[in-house]
Design a protein around this motif. Structure first.
Motif, PDB file in Angstrom:
ATOM      1  N   GLY A  70       0.848  -1.136  -0.022  1.00 14.97           N
ATOM      2  CA  GLY A  70      -0.142  -0.059  -0.018  1.00 14.97           C
ATOM      3  C   GLY A  70       0.841   1.322   0.087  1.00 14.97           C
ATOM      4  N   GLY A  71       1.992   1.204  -0.042  1.00 12.56           N
ATOM      5  CA  GLY A  71       3.006   2.491   0.108  1.00 12.56           C
ATOM      6  C   GLY A  71       3.751   2.406   1.446  1.00 12.56           C
ATOM      7  N   PRO A  72       4.559   3.428   1.786  1.00 11.39           N
ATOM      8  CA  PRO A  72       5.466   3.489   2.752  1.00 11.39           C
ATOM      9  C   PRO A  72       4.466   3.622   3.957  1.00 11.39           C
ATOM     10  CG  PRO A  72       6.200   5.021   1.358  1.00 11.39           C
ATOM     11  CD  PRO A  72       4.889   4.571   0.670  1.00 11.39           C
ATOM     12  N   MET A  73       5.072   3.072   4.875  1.00 12.80           N
ATOM     13  CA  MET A  73       4.262   3.054   6.513  1.00 12.80           C
ATOM     14  C   MET A  73       5.394   3.454   7.514  1.00 12.80           C
ATOM     15  SD  MET A  73       2.134  -0.549   6.183  1.00 12.80           S
ATOM     16  CE  MET A  73       3.685  -1.230   5.754  1.00 12.80           C
ATOM     17  N   HIS A 114       5.143  23.084  23.371  1.00  9.34           N
ATOM     18  CA  HIS A 114       4.647  24.143  22.343  1.00  9.34           C
ATOM     19  C   HIS A 114       4.176  23.580  21.109  1.00  9.34           C
ATOM     20  CE1 HIS A 114       4.695  28.291  20.230  1.00  9.34           C
ATOM     21  NE2 HIS A 114       5.304  27.512  19.574  1.00  9.34           N
ATOM     22  N   ASP A 115       2.892  24.016  20.642  1.00 11.03           N
ATOM     23  CA  ASP A 115       2.555  23.373  19.371  1.00 11.03           C
ATOM     24  C   ASP A 115       1.618  24.669  18.679  1.00 11.03           C
ATOM     25  OD1 ASP A 115       1.443  21.984  17.471  1.00 11.03           O
ATOM     26  OD2 ASP A 115      -0.044  20.759  18.677  1.00 11.03           O
ATOM     27  N   ASP A 116       2.188  24.952  17.515  1.00 10.33           N
ATOM     28  CA  ASP A 116       1.516  25.875  16.841  1.00 10.33           C
ATOM     29  C   ASP A 116       0.346  25.374  15.831  1.00 10.33           C
ATOM     30  OD1 ASP A 116       2.904  24.788  14.741  1.00 10.33           O
ATOM     31  OD2 ASP A 116       4.187  26.246  14.445  1.00 10.33           O
ATOM     32  N   GLU A 117       0.173  24.052  15.969  1.00 11.21           N
ATOM     33  CA  GLU A 117      -1.019  23.237  15.261  1.00 11.21           C
ATOM     34  C   GLU A 117      -0.840  23.259  13.881  1.00 11.21           C
ATOM     35  OE1 GLU A 117      -4.773  24.581  16.774  1.00 11.21           O
ATOM     36  OE2 GLU A 117      -4.166  24.347  18.761  1.00 11.21           O
ATOM     37  N   VAL A 118       0.239  23.419  13.385  1.00 10.34           N
ATOM     38  CA  VAL A 118       0.909  23.022  12.014  1.00 10.34           C
ATOM     39  C   VAL A 118       1.276  21.619  11.835  1.00 10.34           C
ATOM     40  CG1 VAL A 118       2.069  23.727   9.916  1.00 10.34           C
ATOM     41  CG2 VAL A 118       0.995  25.719  11.587  1.00 10.34           C
ATOM     42  N   ASN A 119       0.610  20.838  11.175  1.00  8.32           N
ATOM     43  CA  ASN A 119       1.116  19.257  11.401  1.00  8.32           C
ATOM     44  C   ASN A 119       1.210  18.862   9.607  1.00  8.32           C
ATOM     45  OD1 ASN A 119       0.741  18.570  14.061  1.00  8.32           O
ATOM     46  ND2 ASN A 119      -1.174  19.597  13.788  1.00  8.32           N
ATOM     47  N   TRP A 120       2.258  18.646   9.462  1.00  8.74           N
ATOM     48  CA  TRP A 120       2.589  18.295   7.929  1.00  8.74           C
ATOM     49  C   TRP A 120       3.162  16.881   7.849  1.00  8.74           C
ATOM     50  CZ3 TRP A 120       5.713  23.424   6.843  1.00  8.74           C
ATOM     51  CH2 TRP A 120       4.619  24.335   6.561  1.00  8.74           C
ATOM     52  N   ARG A 121       3.607  16.122   6.591  1.00  7.37           N
ATOM     53  CA  ARG A 121       3.795  14.655   6.725  1.00  7.37           C
ATOM     54  C   ARG A 121       4.885  14.568   5.353  1.00  7.37           C
ATOM     55  NH1 ARG A 121      -1.706  11.813   5.319  1.00  7.37           N
ATOM     56  NH2 ARG A 121      -2.026  13.835   4.324  1.00  7.37           N
ATOM     57  N   ALA A 122       5.598  13.540   5.573  1.00  2.00           N
ATOM     58  CA  ALA A 122       6.743  13.215   4.443  1.00  2.00           C
ATOM     59  C   ALA A 122       5.922  12.086   3.605  1.00  2.00           C
ATOM     60  CB  ALA A 122       7.949  12.933   5.169  1.00  2.00           C
ATOM     61  N   PRO A 123       5.440  12.204   2.693  1.00  2.02           N
ATOM     62  CA  PRO A 123       4.947  11.061   1.904  1.00  2.02           C
ATOM     63  C   PRO A 123       5.830   9.756   1.788  1.00  2.02           C
ATOM     64  CG  PRO A 123       4.307  13.247   0.604  1.00  2.02           C
ATOM     65  CD  PRO A 123       5.514  13.386   1.778  1.00  2.02           C
ATOM     66  N   ASP A 124       7.094   9.857   1.612  1.00  2.00           N
ATOM     67  CA  ASP A 124       8.032   8.790   1.764  1.00  2.00           C
ATOM     68  C   ASP A 124       8.517   8.444   3.076  1.00  2.00           C
ATOM     69  OD1 ASP A 124       7.972   8.802  -1.078  1.00  2.00           O
ATOM     70  OD2 ASP A 124       9.519  10.276  -1.399  1.00  2.00           O
ATOM     71  N   GLY A 125       7.809   8.934   4.021  1.00  2.00           N
ATOM     72  CA  GLY A 125       7.904   8.497   5.284  1.00  2.00           C
ATOM     73  C   GLY A 125       8.889   9.299   6.214  1.00  2.00           C
ATOM     74  N   TYR A 126       8.479   9.672   7.487  1.00  2.26           N
ATOM     75  CA  TYR A 126       9.426  10.415   8.311  1.00  2.26           C
ATOM     76  C   TYR A 126      10.679   9.589   8.732  1.00  2.26           C
ATOM     77  CZ  TYR A 126       9.351  14.553  11.794  1.00  2.26           C
ATOM     78  OH  TYR A 126       9.863  15.257  12.502  1.00  2.26           O
ATOM     79  N   GLY A 127      10.409   8.258   9.036  1.00  2.00           N
ATOM     80  CA  GLY A 127      11.669   7.373   9.223  1.00  2.00           C
ATOM     81  C   GLY A 127      12.476   7.428   7.997  1.00  2.00           C
ATOM     82  N   GLY A 128      11.948   7.516   6.949  1.00  2.00           N
ATOM     83  CA  GLY A 128      12.828   7.731   5.575  1.00  2.00           C
ATOM     84  C   GLY A 128      13.732   8.805   5.400  1.00  2.00           C
ATOM     85  N   LEU A 129      12.975  10.048   6.159  1.00  2.00           N
ATOM     86  CA  LEU A 129      13.729  11.292   6.056  1.00  2.00           C
ATOM     87  C   LEU A 129      14.744  11.261   6.903  1.00  2.00           C
ATOM     88  CD1 LEU A 129      13.777  14.419   5.683  1.00  2.00           C
ATOM     89  CD2 LEU A 129      12.002  14.688   7.270  1.00  2.00           C
ATOM     90  N   PRO A 176      -4.244   2.532  -0.233  1.00  2.00           N
ATOM     91  CA  PRO A 176      -5.430   1.416   0.371  1.00  2.00           C
ATOM     92  C   PRO A 176      -4.898   1.047   1.607  1.00  2.00           C
ATOM     93  CG  PRO A 176      -3.907   0.447  -1.370  1.00  2.00           C
ATOM     94  CD  PRO A 176      -3.465   2.131  -1.352  1.00  2.00           C
ATOM     95  N   LEU A 177      -4.793   1.914   2.512  1.00  7.24           N
ATOM     96  CA  LEU A 177      -4.217   1.537   4.106  1.00  7.24           C
ATOM     97  C   LEU A 177      -5.289   2.225   5.049  1.00  7.24           C
ATOM     98  CD1 LEU A 177      -0.332   2.067   3.628  1.00  7.24           C
ATOM     99  CD2 LEU A 177      -1.623  -0.068   4.092  1.00  7.24           C
ATOM    100  N   ILE A 178      -5.256   1.746   6.150  1.00 11.87           N
ATOM    101  CA  ILE A 178      -5.912   2.285   7.225  1.00 11.87           C
ATOM    102  C   ILE A 178      -4.640   2.333   8.508  1.00 11.87           C
ATOM    103  CG2 ILE A 178      -7.504   2.571   9.230  1.00 11.87           C
ATOM    104  CD1 ILE A 178      -9.694   1.009   7.121  1.00 11.87           C
ATOM    105  N   GLU A 179      -4.435   3.591   8.886  1.00 12.07           N
ATOM    106  CA  GLU A 179      -3.490   3.802  10.141  1.00 12.07           C
ATOM    107  C   GLU A 179      -4.353   3.646  11.308  1.00 12.07           C
ATOM    108  OE1 GLU A 179       0.528   6.352  10.888  1.00 12.07           O
ATOM    109  OE2 GLU A 179      -0.981   7.247   9.783  1.00 12.07           O
ATOM    110  N   VAL A 180      -3.839   2.951  12.459  1.00 14.09           N
ATOM    111  CA  VAL A 180      -4.623   2.907  13.397  1.00 14.09           C
ATOM    112  C   VAL A 180      -3.446   3.318  14.559  1.00 14.09           C
ATOM    113  CG1 VAL A 180      -5.867   1.374  15.056  1.00 14.09           C
ATOM    114  CG2 VAL A 180      -5.876   0.878  12.540  1.00 14.09           C
ATOM    115  N   PHE A 181      -4.057   4.145  15.590  1.00 12.41           N
ATOM    116  CA  PHE A 181      -3.371   4.500  16.607  1.00 12.41           C
ATOM    117  C   PHE A 181      -4.177   4.001  17.730  1.00 12.41           C
ATOM    118  CE2 PHE A 181      -2.507   7.634  13.466  1.00 12.41           C
ATOM    119  CZ  PHE A 181      -1.093   8.077  13.676  1.00 12.41           C
ATOM    120  N   LEU A 182      -3.195   3.141  18.740  1.00 18.17           N
ATOM    121  CA  LEU A 182      -3.713   2.543  20.036  1.00 18.17           C
ATOM    122  C   LEU A 182      -2.768   3.255  21.097  1.00 18.17           C
ATOM    123  CD1 LEU A 182      -4.231  -0.980  18.647  1.00 18.17           C
ATOM    124  CD2 LEU A 182      -5.881   0.442  19.339  1.00 18.17           C
TER     125      LEU A 182
END
Length: 416
Positions: free
Chosen positions: A49-52, A163-178, A292-298
């Motif tokens: 489904g792509g990078p996770m 401290h959080d300025d509520e700006v939340n972005w992503r790395a499509p190839d993965g934060y771990g990959g970055l 085609p993925l669902i990311e679940v947080f527990l």
């Protein structure tokens, strides 16, 4: 016996940042990493489904997050669209009116916590839940996702310091990959855990699985439980550092990725809660990047319970919650793709730090240099960006620069 000017223990975000800053000052540096990869709790894996991202996935405070600029320099994409939790959830767990009511309850709780912190009133954050409020279980569930622990385990002063300025972005190839791309070229010995740092002599002696190493200085960039449990032992002992680390345990936030059959017809970039009446529930991100993925947080104790039940338990729970929302037919359209168990990971023992009630000052203790030659780094050392990869990065740079000042390689004014 090998010798380096500075040894860095741990090649996660903090360790890599420290190593690169020290190398920029033309010091001889070596990272020692217990895992067989760099990145620590940032880890991207591939799949159909792509990078996770099995660890951190969001560039919180993206407009000031140093990883945003680093991604640009490395030629990696940053997605600047809004996160799913900024929009009303899908499904029938929360109606639009209930979503507004929940957000109002969250805002009111945050305001009460901020007021208590400004007044210097320490204690567990749970003390500021409104008695009898129907949203209290959901507020506690949210805490397990972003703190890794229930509100009763969270320091009021520490909570308010984030401290959080509520700006939340992503790395499509993965934060771990970055983070892995950023670490390329850093000298690292993989699969080399350090068991002891002996500071009795004029040089620091490190006992590793690959033999002994001498160093003039050390950056200790390992998670707080590794220090608190003395999985990495320092001798003569530093009881104040061990105690500080114990006050900053790693909360637990595990992830499950489910592969979704395209025929399921679920919307992209949508979110939902599994339930609203219990903290033992999950948060769901449907079809991130239209994949085609669902990311679940527990999170919290419930994540620990599922992890202890063994592989597959968290995925099975998530599938049942989703089936309860979207219908039993969905069970046949979901297939486990990945699942984490961060509590059992011997090199992390959890996901990210929170200060126990009464222990907010522990972060400051861990920023202190020991003998002008041992510095600690990691998200648990960050005063206002703990639990994040950018907090880890900044702590690594800060640890390196404090050592450089102590070594006469950097002016105090430059570091400030």
């Amino acid at each position: 016996m090998d010798r380096v000017e500075v040894a860095v223990v741990g090649a996660g975000a903090a360790g890599l940042a420290a190593a690169r800053r020290l190398r920029a000052a033309e010091l001889d540096v070596l990272c020692l990493e217990a895992r067989d990869r760099i990145g620590g709790r940032a880890h991207t894996v591939g799949g159909a489904g792509g990078p996770m991202d099995l660890g951190c996935g969001w560039l919180h405070s993206g407009d000031r997050n140093p990883w945003t600029g680093l991604a640009d320099r490395l030629g990696l994409e940053v997605d600047r669209s809004n996160p799913p939790w900024a929009r009303p959830p899908v499904g029938d767990v929360l109606s639009p009116a209930e979503w507004e009511s929940f957000n109002a309850a969250q805002t009111a709780l945050d305001e009460r916590l901020d007021a208590a912190a400004k007044a210097g009133r320490e204690g567990p954050a749970s003390d500021h839940l409104e008695p009898g409020n129907a949203w209290n279980p959901a507020l506690d569930a949210v805490s397990t996702w972003y703190n890794g622990a229930e509100l009763e385990q969270i320091s009021v002063l520490d909570y308010a310091a984030y401290h959080d300025d509520e700006v939340n972005w992503r790395a499509p190839d993965g934060y771990g990959g970055l983070i892995a791309a950023y670490g390329e070229g850093v000298p690292v010995r993989l699969s080399t855990p350090v068991s002891l740092i002996d500071r009795a002599g004029s040089e620091l002696r490190l006992e590793t699985s690959g033999g002994e190493l001498l160093a003039g200085a050390v950056v200790v960039a390992v998670p707080s439980p590794i220090l608190a449990e003395e999985r990495l032992r320092i001798t003569p002992a530093l009881p104040e550092m061990i105690d500080a680390a114990a006050g900053l345990p790693l909360g637990l936030a595990n992830k499950v990725f489910l592969h979704l059959d395209p025929a399921a017809g679920l919307p992209a970039e949508a979110g939902l809660f599994g339930r609203r009446d219990t903290r033992n529930t999950g948060s769901y991100h449907l079809r991130p990047f239209e994949r085609p993925l669902i990311e679940v947080f527990l999170g919290g104790r419930w994540a620990a319970t599922l992890e202890e039940e063994g592989p597959g338990a968290a995925a099975a729970f998530a599938i049942e919650e989703l089936a309860a929302v979207f219908g039993s037919r969905l069970r046949r359209q979901l297939h486990p793709a990945a699942e984490t168990a961060w509590l059992a990971d011997p090199w992390s023992r959890g996901s990210y730090s929170h200060a126990l009630p009464g222990r907010a000052g522990a972060r400051v203790v861990l920023r202190e240099l020991v003998e002008n030659r041992i510095a600690f780094a990691g998200e648990h050392c960050s005063a206002e960006s703990f639990s994040t990869a950018h907090g880890a990065y900044r702590s690594g740079v800060d640890a390196a620069e404090r050592l450089l000042v102590a070594m006469g390689r950097l002016q105090l004014a430059e570091h400030a």
